[in-house]
Design an enzyme around this catalytic site. Structure first.
Site, PDB file in Angstrom:
ATOM      1  CB  SER A 124      -0.988  -0.062   1.244  1.00 21.69           C
ATOM      2  OG  SER A 124      -1.368   1.361   1.415  1.00 21.69           O
ATOM      3  CE1 TYR A 148      -3.344  -0.101   4.896  1.00 15.10           C
ATOM      4  CE2 TYR A 148      -4.012  -2.321   5.257  1.00 15.10           C
ATOM      5  CZ  TYR A 148      -3.657  -1.444   4.425  1.00 15.10           C
ATOM      6  OH  TYR A 148      -3.667  -1.671   3.016  1.00 15.10           O
ATOM      7  CE  LYS A 152      -1.834  -4.282   3.275  1.00 16.15           C
ATOM      8  NZ  LYS A 152      -2.105  -5.583   2.592  1.00 16.15           N
TER       9      LYS A 152
HETATM   10  P1  NAD Z   1     -11.378  -6.147   0.768  1.00 18.81           P
HETATM   11  O1  NAD Z   1     -11.884  -6.192   2.339  1.00 18.81           O
HETATM   12  O2  NAD Z   1     -12.417  -5.844  -0.285  1.00 18.81           O
HETATM   13  O3  NAD Z   1     -10.676  -7.666   0.385  1.00 18.81           O
HETATM   14  C1  NAD Z   1      -9.763  -8.411   1.326  1.00 18.81           C
HETATM   15  C2  NAD Z   1     -10.061  -9.682   1.380  1.00 18.81           C
HETATM   16  O4  NAD Z   1      -9.460 -10.323   2.340  1.00 18.81           O
HETATM   17  C3  NAD Z   1     -11.677  -9.755   1.908  1.00 18.81           C
HETATM   18  O5  NAD Z   1     -12.320 -10.517   0.959  1.00 18.81           O
HETATM   19  C4  NAD Z   1     -11.724 -10.477   3.422  1.00 18.81           C
HETATM   20  O6  NAD Z   1     -12.804 -11.105   3.638  1.00 18.81           O
HETATM   21  C5  NAD Z   1     -10.384 -11.398   3.275  1.00 18.81           C
HETATM   22  N1  NAD Z   1      -9.406 -11.663   4.522  1.00 18.81           N
HETATM   23  C6  NAD Z   1      -9.166 -10.852   5.074  1.00 18.81           C
HETATM   24  N2  NAD Z   1      -8.410 -11.288   6.253  1.00 18.81           N
HETATM   25  C7  NAD Z   1      -8.432 -12.756   5.804  1.00 18.81           C
HETATM   26  C8  NAD Z   1      -7.862 -13.810   6.534  1.00 18.81           C
HETATM   27  N3  NAD Z   1      -7.135 -13.793   7.749  1.00 18.81           N
HETATM   28  N4  NAD Z   1      -7.966 -15.040   5.844  1.00 18.81           N
HETATM   29  C9  NAD Z   1      -8.736 -15.131   4.770  1.00 18.81           C
HETATM   30  N5  NAD Z   1      -9.149 -13.845   4.039  1.00 18.81           N
HETATM   31  C10 NAD Z   1      -9.078 -12.538   4.576  1.00 18.81           C
HETATM   32  O7  NAD Z   1     -10.120  -5.263   0.424  1.00 18.81           O
HETATM   33  P2  NAD Z   1      -9.588  -4.672  -0.927  1.00 18.81           P
HETATM   34  O8  NAD Z   1      -9.676  -3.040  -0.834  1.00 18.81           O
HETATM   35  O9  NAD Z   1      -9.906  -5.778  -1.904  1.00 18.81           O
HETATM   36  O10 NAD Z   1      -7.920  -4.972  -0.650  1.00 18.81           O
HETATM   37  C11 NAD Z   1      -7.395  -6.057  -0.925  1.00 18.81           C
HETATM   38  C12 NAD Z   1      -5.652  -5.739  -0.385  1.00 18.81           C
HETATM   39  O11 NAD Z   1      -5.199  -4.495  -0.998  1.00 18.81           O
HETATM   40  C13 NAD Z   1      -5.590  -5.689   1.052  1.00 18.81           C
HETATM   41  O12 NAD Z   1      -4.467  -6.422   1.686  1.00 18.81           O
HETATM   42  C14 NAD Z   1      -5.652  -4.340   1.201  1.00 18.81           C
HETATM   43  O13 NAD Z   1      -4.629  -4.027   2.373  1.00 18.81           O
HETATM   44  C15 NAD Z   1      -4.687  -3.788  -0.089  1.00 18.81           C
HETATM   45  N6  NAD Z   1      -4.963  -2.336  -0.454  1.00 18.81           N
HETATM   46  C16 NAD Z   1      -6.125  -2.040  -0.643  1.00 18.81           C
HETATM   47  C17 NAD Z   1      -6.338  -0.516  -0.865  1.00 18.81           C
HETATM   48  C18 NAD Z   1      -7.564  -0.082  -1.074  1.00 18.81           C
HETATM   49  O14 NAD Z   1      -7.738   1.278  -0.901  1.00 18.81           O
HETATM   50  N7  NAD Z   1      -8.770  -0.709  -1.282  1.00 18.81           N
HETATM   51  C19 NAD Z   1      -5.189   0.255  -1.101  1.00 18.81           C
HETATM   52  C20 NAD Z   1      -3.792  -0.474  -0.999  1.00 18.81           C
HETATM   53  C21 NAD Z   1      -3.908  -1.670  -0.637  1.00 18.81           C
HETATM   54  C1  WQD Z   2      -9.160  10.389  -0.508  1.00 20.58           C
HETATM   55  C2  WQD Z   2      -9.513  11.831   0.001  1.00 20.58           C
HETATM   56  C3  WQD Z   2     -10.003  12.728   1.953  1.00 20.58           C
HETATM   57  C4  WQD Z   2     -13.693  10.608   2.470  1.00 20.58           C
HETATM   58  C5  WQD Z   2      -7.419   4.934   1.901  1.00 20.58           C
HETATM   59  C6  WQD Z   2      -7.412   4.037   3.020  1.00 20.58           C
HETATM   60  C7  WQD Z   2      -5.967   3.506   2.876  1.00 20.58           C
HETATM   61  C8  WQD Z   2      -5.469   2.985   1.498  1.00 20.58           C
HETATM   62  C9  WQD Z   2      -6.083   3.858   0.218  1.00 20.58           C
HETATM   63  C10 WQD Z   2      -5.342   0.584   1.779  1.00 20.58           C
HETATM   64  C11 WQD Z   2      -8.697  12.536   1.178  1.00 20.58           C
HETATM   65  C12 WQD Z   2     -11.299  12.877   1.232  1.00 20.58           C
HETATM   66  C13 WQD Z   2     -12.574  10.894   1.835  1.00 20.58           C
HETATM   67  C14 WQD Z   2     -14.781  11.451   2.822  1.00 20.58           C
HETATM   68  C15 WQD Z   2     -13.449  13.283   1.816  1.00 20.58           C
HETATM   69  N1  WQD Z   2      -6.030   1.766   1.382  1.00 20.58           N
HETATM   70  N2  WQD Z   2     -12.375  12.325   1.621  1.00 20.58           N
HETATM   71  N3  WQD Z   2     -14.700  12.899   2.403  1.00 20.58           N
HETATM   72  O1  WQD Z   2      -7.051   8.420   2.573  1.00 20.58           O
HETATM   73  O2  WQD Z   2      -5.897   7.611   0.605  1.00 20.58           O
HETATM   74  O3  WQD Z   2      -6.888   5.879   1.972  1.00 20.58           O
HETATM   75  O4  WQD Z   2      -7.404   4.343   0.860  1.00 20.58           O
HETATM   76  O5  WQD Z   2      -4.023   0.551   1.805  1.00 20.58           O
HETATM   77  O6  WQD Z   2      -5.644   2.582   3.798  1.00 20.58           O
HETATM   78  O7  WQD Z   2      -7.536   4.405   4.132  1.00 20.58           O
HETATM   79  O8  WQD Z   2      -8.534   7.420   0.712  1.00 20.58           O
HETATM   80  O9  WQD Z   2     -10.747   7.839  -0.182  1.00 20.58           O
HETATM   81  O10 WQD Z   2     -10.305   7.861   2.571  1.00 20.58           O
HETATM   82  O11 WQD Z   2      -9.539   9.585   1.017  1.00 20.58           O
HETATM   83  O12 WQD Z   2     -13.200  14.517   1.668  1.00 20.58           O
HETATM   84  O13 WQD Z   2     -16.029  11.009   3.179  1.00 20.58           O
HETATM   85  O14 WQD Z   2     -10.878  12.236  -0.195  1.00 20.58           O
HETATM   86  O15 WQD Z   2      -9.654  13.717   2.992  1.00 20.58           O
HETATM   87  O16 WQD Z   2      -8.402  13.922   0.724  1.00 20.58           O
HETATM   88  P1  WQD Z   2      -7.024   7.428   1.593  1.00 20.58           P
HETATM   89  P2  WQD Z   2      -9.788   8.205   0.959  1.00 20.58           P
END
Ligand code: NAD
Ligand code: WQD
Length: 339
Positions: A124, A148, A152
């Protein structure tokens, strides 16, 4: 190729499964469904017309993982499973370290025992913390600011140590920025539990009438319109980046690390305006105080992934918003009430 996708029922994992299946890869998903529903995988099968395996299991269940690997004859693992809510990780750090770090340790132990050593890991942008400058490159200092993000980073370091200890491991660490959007079919998409923390799903739920008004967290940032500028990337572009990473692992051993973003930041107000153009009506919002932990500006230098993976994001904000809206409007309650 045979690939296990952990977290395969989740938002990003399900989109990865679609791209893998359409590329002719044999796919098995593993998920404990703590933040998703099996319905997403049923729809993955419907979208692609291809069958995929599914095991409802927890990463930390070594016995079950050994069974899955003994049956699967996998060539690689794409590891998406994890908890990802920043505020939740601050309140429950042990849960995040147990789930994300211990889960990954157990996965790697099961992989090693089965002789499977090609791994693509969902990292991430939060490992960078607040960058000193933008655009962000992979060699920037790392400084996560919450459990979190630290989970990572710890996993990234564990994977590097693993590769040093046994050069047979081939590992891609993919640092995602802000994944948004949905498959063009509108059949799968982001379905957050409860009130969304993130901007795009929150706007979508306002647009569809599930929520009343959006709060814009701060308009006094040093950005062109005062609101936060972030690197939003279409989830299908992100999924395709995983295919490119898989192929990279086949040609170059060791550990590689890539930022997956577009290289273009969009402000909160720009995202709102794009959504309003897509639906043809205003999104009601109020400007409120900044949200703790947010930063002013965050977007990537995408050149390393372009040059080494041959991958670049193709979709712009209009497409991200159009696909988000198609998913949300066709599925106002996401995948429906959780059983
Ligand atoms: P998500 O919650 O939709 O998907 C994660 C999945 O993992 C879920 O289906 C959950 O049920 C499963 N899971 C969690 N813990 C588990 C465990 N112990 N055993 C088996 N399954 C488990 O989230 P996402 O947005 O699809 O994110 C997927 C990955 O990408 C995550 O590792 C997250 O940290 C990473 N990521 C997400 C974002 C984002 O903004 N969505 C950004 C950067 C990184
Ligand atoms: C984006 C922008 C807020 C909500 C999330 C996860 C982070 C990572 C990436 C896993 C910012 C603004 C947001 C709202 C707003 N996922 N905002 N009103 O902060 O990058 O982080 O996604 O790795 O863990 O937390 O994304 O969409 O929350 O915010 O004004 O109701 O939108 O201030 O400027 P962020 P976000």
């Amino acid at each position: 190729m045979r690939v296990l996708v952990t977290g395969g029922a989740g938002y990003i994992g399900s989109h990865i499964c679609v791209e893998l299946l359409q590329a002719g890869v044999h796919v098995v998903a593993l998920d404990n469904l703590c933040n998703s529903q099996e319905e997403s995988l049923r729809r993955v099968g419907a979208i692609t017309g291809r069958a995929l395996g599914f095991f409802e299991a927890d990463l930390r269940d070594r016995e079950t993982l050994d069974e899955i690997f003994s049956q699967g004859r996998f060539d690689a693992v794409i590891h998406c499973a994890g908890l990802k809510a920043v505020s939740e990780s601050v309140a429950h750090p042990l849960e995040y370290y147990d789930n994300n770090v211990q889960g990954t340790l157990t996965l790697c132990q099961a992989m090693a025992a089965a002789g499977v050593r090609d791994l693509v890991f969902s990292s991430s942008a939060t490992v960078y913390g607040e960058p000193a400058t933008v655009p962000i490159r992979e060699d920037f200092p790392l400084g996560p600011t919450h459990p979190y993000g630290r989970s990572k980073l710890f996993i990234e370091e564990i994977l590097r140590d693993l590769s040093v200890s046994d050069p047979r491991w081939n590992i891609a660490r993919l640092r995602y920025f802000n994944p948004v959007g949905a498959h063009e079919s509108g059949r799968i998409g982001e379905d957050p539990n409860g009130i969304p923390n993130n901007l795009m799903p929150y706007i979508a739920q306002v647009a569809v009438g599930r929520l009343q008004r959006l709060r814009v967290f701060g308009s006094d940032y040093p950005t062109p319109d005062g609101t936060g500028v972030y690197d939003y990337i279409h989830v299908v572009d992100l999924a395709r980046g995983h295919l490119a990473a898989l192929h990279k692992l086949q040609e170059s051993p060791g550990v590689v690390t890539y930022n997956l973003g577009t290289g273009r930041g969009y402000s909160v107000l720009e995202v709102i305006a794009a959504f309003e153009r897509a639906i043809g009506r205003p999104i009601p919002y109020d400007i409120v105080e900044r949200r703790p932990g947010d930063i002013a500006c965050c977007y990537v230098d995408p050149s390393l992934a372009r040059d080494e993976l041959g991958w670049s994001a193709a979709y712009d904000l209009e497409r991200m918003v159009a696909d988000t809206w198609r998913w949300q409007s066709q599925n106002p309650d996401g995948y429906g009430a959780r059983p």
